[in-house]
Scaffold this motif. Structure first.
Motif, PDB file in Angstrom:
ATOM      1  N   VAL A  31     -35.776  29.445  24.034  1.00  0.00           N
ATOM      2  CA  VAL A  31     -37.834  30.015  24.150  1.00  0.00           C
ATOM      3  C   VAL A  31     -37.774  30.670  22.673  1.00  0.00           C
ATOM      4  CG1 VAL A  31     -38.543  31.647  24.845  1.00  0.00           C
ATOM      5  CG2 VAL A  31     -37.096  30.832  26.623  1.00  0.00           C
ATOM      6  N   MET A  32     -36.597  30.595  22.093  1.00  0.00           N
ATOM      7  CA  MET A  32     -36.679  31.296  20.540  1.00  0.00           C
ATOM      8  C   MET A  32     -36.720  30.174  19.900  1.00  0.00           C
ATOM      9  SD  MET A  32     -33.422  33.895  20.916  1.00  0.00           S
ATOM     10  CE  MET A  32     -33.477  35.091  18.769  1.00  0.00           C
ATOM     11  N   LEU A  33     -36.654  29.065  20.201  1.00  0.00           N
ATOM     12  CA  LEU A  33     -36.889  27.615  19.003  1.00  0.00           C
ATOM     13  C   LEU A  33     -38.138  27.410  19.514  1.00  0.00           C
ATOM     14  CD1 LEU A  33     -33.579  25.708  19.497  1.00  0.00           C
ATOM     15  CD2 LEU A  33     -33.600  26.738  17.344  1.00  0.00           C
ATOM     16  N   PHE A  34     -38.298  27.652  20.480  1.00  0.00           N
ATOM     17  CA  PHE A  34     -40.370  27.725  20.239  1.00  0.00           C
ATOM     18  C   PHE A  34     -41.153  28.899  20.402  1.00  0.00           C
ATOM     19  CE2 PHE A  34     -39.271  25.596  24.820  1.00  0.00           C
ATOM     20  CZ  PHE A  34     -39.701  23.973  24.604  1.00  0.00           C
ATOM     21  N   ASP A  35     -40.538  29.457  19.792  1.00  0.00           N
ATOM     22  CA  ASP A  35     -40.914  30.903  19.149  1.00  0.00           C
ATOM     23  C   ASP A  35     -41.006  30.605  17.691  1.00  0.00           C
ATOM     24  OD1 ASP A  35     -42.006  31.628  21.863  1.00  0.00           O
ATOM     25  OD2 ASP A  35     -40.490  33.659  21.749  1.00  0.00           O
ATOM     26  N   GLY A  36     -40.041  30.096  16.986  1.00  0.00           N
ATOM     27  CA  GLY A  36     -40.220  30.456  15.815  1.00  0.00           C
ATOM     28  C   GLY A  36     -40.711  28.707  15.153  1.00  0.00           C
ATOM     29  N   ALA A  37     -40.809  27.895  15.800  1.00  0.00           N
ATOM     30  CA  ALA A  37     -41.735  26.962  15.550  1.00  0.00           C
ATOM     31  C   ALA A  37     -43.308  27.515  15.531  1.00  0.00           C
ATOM     32  CB  ALA A  37     -41.264  25.253  16.241  1.00  0.00           C
ATOM     33  N   LEU A  38     -43.176  28.014  16.471  1.00  0.00           N
ATOM     34  CA  LEU A  38     -44.579  28.095  16.757  1.00  0.00           C
ATOM     35  C   LEU A  38     -45.061  29.665  15.761  1.00  0.00           C
ATOM     36  CD1 LEU A  38     -45.091  28.495  20.258  1.00  0.00           C
ATOM     37  CD2 LEU A  38     -46.401  26.848  19.087  1.00  0.00           C
ATOM     38  N   VAL A  39     -44.396  30.177  15.324  1.00  0.00           N
ATOM     39  CA  VAL A  39     -44.676  31.569  14.305  1.00  0.00           C
ATOM     40  C   VAL A  39     -44.961  30.031  12.984  1.00  0.00           C
ATOM     41  CG1 VAL A  39     -43.461  32.788  12.534  1.00  0.00           C
ATOM     42  CG2 VAL A  39     -43.011  33.073  15.388  1.00  0.00           C
ATOM     43  N   SER A  40     -43.999  29.324  12.291  1.00  0.00           N
ATOM     44  CA  SER A  40     -43.663  28.594  11.503  1.00  0.00           C
ATOM     45  C   SER A  40     -45.007  27.921  11.631  1.00  0.00           C
ATOM     46  CB  SER A  40     -42.404  27.512  11.484  1.00  0.00           C
ATOM     47  OG  SER A  40     -41.514  28.073  11.109  1.00  0.00           O
ATOM     48  N   ILE A  41     -45.465  26.978  12.814  1.00  0.00           N
ATOM     49  CA  ILE A  41     -46.649  26.625  12.701  1.00  0.00           C
ATOM     50  C   ILE A  41     -48.435  27.231  12.687  1.00  0.00           C
ATOM     51  CG2 ILE A  41     -48.703  25.221  14.033  1.00  0.00           C
ATOM     52  CD1 ILE A  41     -45.784  24.125  15.321  1.00  0.00           C
ATOM     53  N   SER A  42     -48.127  28.310  12.711  1.00  0.00           N
ATOM     54  CA  SER A  42     -49.168  29.289  12.672  1.00  0.00           C
ATOM     55  C   SER A  42     -49.217  29.351  10.630  1.00  0.00           C
ATOM     56  CB  SER A  42     -48.562  30.801  13.419  1.00  0.00           C
ATOM     57  OG  SER A  42     -49.286  30.502  14.552  1.00  0.00           O
ATOM     58  N   ASN A  43     -47.842  30.313  10.609  1.00  0.00           N
ATOM     59  CA  ASN A  43     -47.948  30.403   9.221  1.00  0.00           C
ATOM     60  C   ASN A  43     -48.578  28.819   8.726  1.00  0.00           C
ATOM     61  OD1 ASN A  43     -46.866  32.981   9.134  1.00  0.00           O
ATOM     62  ND2 ASN A  43     -44.877  32.050   9.403  1.00  0.00           N
ATOM     63  N   ALA A  44     -48.085  27.826   8.843  1.00  0.00           N
ATOM     64  CA  ALA A  44     -48.523  26.271   7.791  1.00  0.00           C
ATOM     65  C   ALA A  44     -50.037  26.938   7.863  1.00  0.00           C
ATOM     66  CB  ALA A  44     -48.271  25.176   8.241  1.00  0.00           C
ATOM     67  N   LEU A  45     -50.459  26.797   8.913  1.00  0.00           N
ATOM     68  CA  LEU A  45     -52.276  27.126   9.629  1.00  0.00           C
ATOM     69  C   LEU A  45     -52.825  28.327   8.074  1.00  0.00           C
ATOM     70  CD1 LEU A  45     -52.811  26.627  13.402  1.00  0.00           C
ATOM     71  CD2 LEU A  45     -53.741  25.413  11.810  1.00  0.00           C
ATOM     72  N   MET A  46     -52.504  29.531   8.096  1.00  0.00           N
ATOM     73  CA  MET A  46     -52.709  30.400   7.483  1.00  0.00           C
ATOM     74  C   MET A  46     -52.737  29.885   5.951  1.00  0.00           C
ATOM     75  SD  MET A  46     -50.823  34.309   7.236  1.00  0.00           S
ATOM     76  CE  MET A  46     -50.114  33.335   6.429  1.00  0.00           C
ATOM     77  N   ASN A  47     -51.617  29.533   5.669  1.00  0.00           N
ATOM     78  CA  ASN A  47     -51.620  29.266   4.454  1.00  0.00           C
ATOM     79  C   ASN A  47     -52.563  27.683   4.286  1.00  0.00           C
ATOM     80  OD1 ASN A  47     -49.411  30.737   3.115  1.00  0.00           O
ATOM     81  ND2 ASN A  47     -48.332  30.223   4.393  1.00  0.00           N
ATOM     82  N   MET A  48     -52.581  26.931   4.561  1.00  0.00           N
ATOM     83  CA  MET A  48     -53.710  25.936   5.011  1.00  0.00           C
ATOM     84  C   MET A  48     -55.129  26.102   4.428  1.00  0.00           C
ATOM     85  SD  MET A  48     -54.056  22.691   6.828  1.00  0.00           S
ATOM     86  CE  MET A  48     -52.520  21.604   7.283  1.00  0.00           C
ATOM     87  N   ASP A  68     -36.329  19.295  15.601  1.00  0.00           N
ATOM     88  CA  ASP A  68     -35.507  18.049  15.058  1.00  0.00           C
ATOM     89  C   ASP A  68     -34.058  18.712  15.377  1.00  0.00           C
ATOM     90  OD1 ASP A  68     -37.474  16.746  15.029  1.00  0.00           O
ATOM     91  OD2 ASP A  68     -37.356  15.943  13.051  1.00  0.00           O
ATOM     92  N   SER A  69     -33.525  19.209  14.529  1.00  0.00           N
ATOM     93  CA  SER A  69     -32.379  20.002  14.627  1.00  0.00           C
ATOM     94  C   SER A  69     -32.372  21.692  15.704  1.00  0.00           C
ATOM     95  CB  SER A  69     -31.853  20.965  12.951  1.00  0.00           C
ATOM     96  OG  SER A  69     -31.929  19.703  12.868  1.00  0.00           O
ATOM     97  N   GLY A  70     -33.130  21.709  16.514  1.00  0.00           N
ATOM     98  CA  GLY A  70     -32.862  22.632  17.591  1.00  0.00           C
ATOM     99  C   GLY A  70     -33.377  21.867  18.531  1.00  0.00           C
ATOM    100  N   LEU A  71     -34.532  21.747  18.759  1.00  0.00           N
ATOM    101  CA  LEU A  71     -34.707  21.254  20.122  1.00  0.00           C
ATOM    102  C   LEU A  71     -34.385  19.984  20.786  1.00  0.00           C
ATOM    103  CD1 LEU A  71     -38.560  22.781  19.956  1.00  0.00           C
ATOM    104  CD2 LEU A  71     -36.481  23.431  21.550  1.00  0.00           C
ATOM    105  N   ARG A  72     -34.827  19.192  19.755  1.00  0.00           N
ATOM    106  CA  ARG A  72     -34.033  17.394  20.134  1.00  0.00           C
ATOM    107  C   ARG A  72     -33.046  17.558  20.198  1.00  0.00           C
ATOM    108  NH1 ARG A  72     -36.528  12.646  16.721  1.00  0.00           N
ATOM    109  NH2 ARG A  72     -35.928  12.168  18.234  1.00  0.00           N
ATOM    110  N   ALA A  73     -32.352  18.485  18.952  1.00  0.00           N
ATOM    111  CA  ALA A  73     -30.869  18.324  19.363  1.00  0.00           C
ATOM    112  C   ALA A  73     -30.182  18.641  20.365  1.00  0.00           C
ATOM    113  CB  ALA A  73     -29.957  19.133  17.635  1.00  0.00           C
ATOM    114  N   ALA A  74     -30.726  19.947  21.343  1.00  0.00           N
ATOM    115  CA  ALA A  74     -30.028  20.737  22.293  1.00  0.00           C
ATOM    116  C   ALA A  74     -30.232  19.867  23.469  1.00  0.00           C
ATOM    117  CB  ALA A  74     -30.744  22.002  22.687  1.00  0.00           C
TER     118      ALA A  74
END
Length: 149
Positions: A31-48, A68-74
């Motif tokens: 869940v923390m990995l999902f949340d981290g990826a979602l926060v990063s995408i939100s930041n990317a949208l804002m910066n874009m 890749d290194s979190g969700l896929r690796a798990a």
């Protein structure tokens, strides 16, 4: 002699996050990995949207790394079988889409991946720490949908 107030706040936030990771169940870590990826995408949208290309790229790179290194690796494909294979294909699809979003500067692609991750996170939250057979299959329909994409 003393650091700034923000430095202290950041240090406590980091300790809090690290403590949360150490104390978290394997389910909570995902869940923390999902949340981290979602926060990063939100930041990317804002910066874009604000034209901050460098920060957009960093945020997208972080989201790709988490996927890749979190969700896929798990994923354990031997134990998870078809579901794990479908999720692996879906995560690969998302990473590719994020790369395309970065290259084309396309917020719609970021929003697509954001929706996919949100759906997976919500399904994962429904499973809980002790998954039952009928609920465990919930993410597979989404994963299978994009496995052939």
């Amino acid at each position: 002699m003393f650091g700034s107030r923000q430095t202290g706040v950041n240090a406590y936030a980091k300790v809090g996050m690290e403590t949360g990771v150490v104390a978290a169940s394997p389910h909570k870590l995902i869940v923390m990995l999902f949340d981290g990826a979602l926060v990063s995408i939100s930041n990317a949208l804002m910066n874009m949207r604000s034209g901050n290309i460098g920060e957009k790229g960093k945020a997208i790179s972080k989201a790709i790394m988490i996927i890749d290194s979190g969700l896929r690796a798990a994923l354990d494909k031997k134990v998870g079988g078809e579901i794990a294979e479908g999720l692996d294909a879906l995560y690969e699809y998302m990473s590719g889409r994020l790369l395309t979003a970065n290259l084309k500067n396309d917020p719609a692609i970021l929003e697509e991946v954001q929706r996919l991750l949100t759906e997976l996170r919500d399904a994962w939250n429904q499973i809980g720490d002790t998954p039952k057979a009928p609920q465990a299959a919930a993410p597979s329909s989404l994963a299978n949908k994009y496995a052939s994409a």
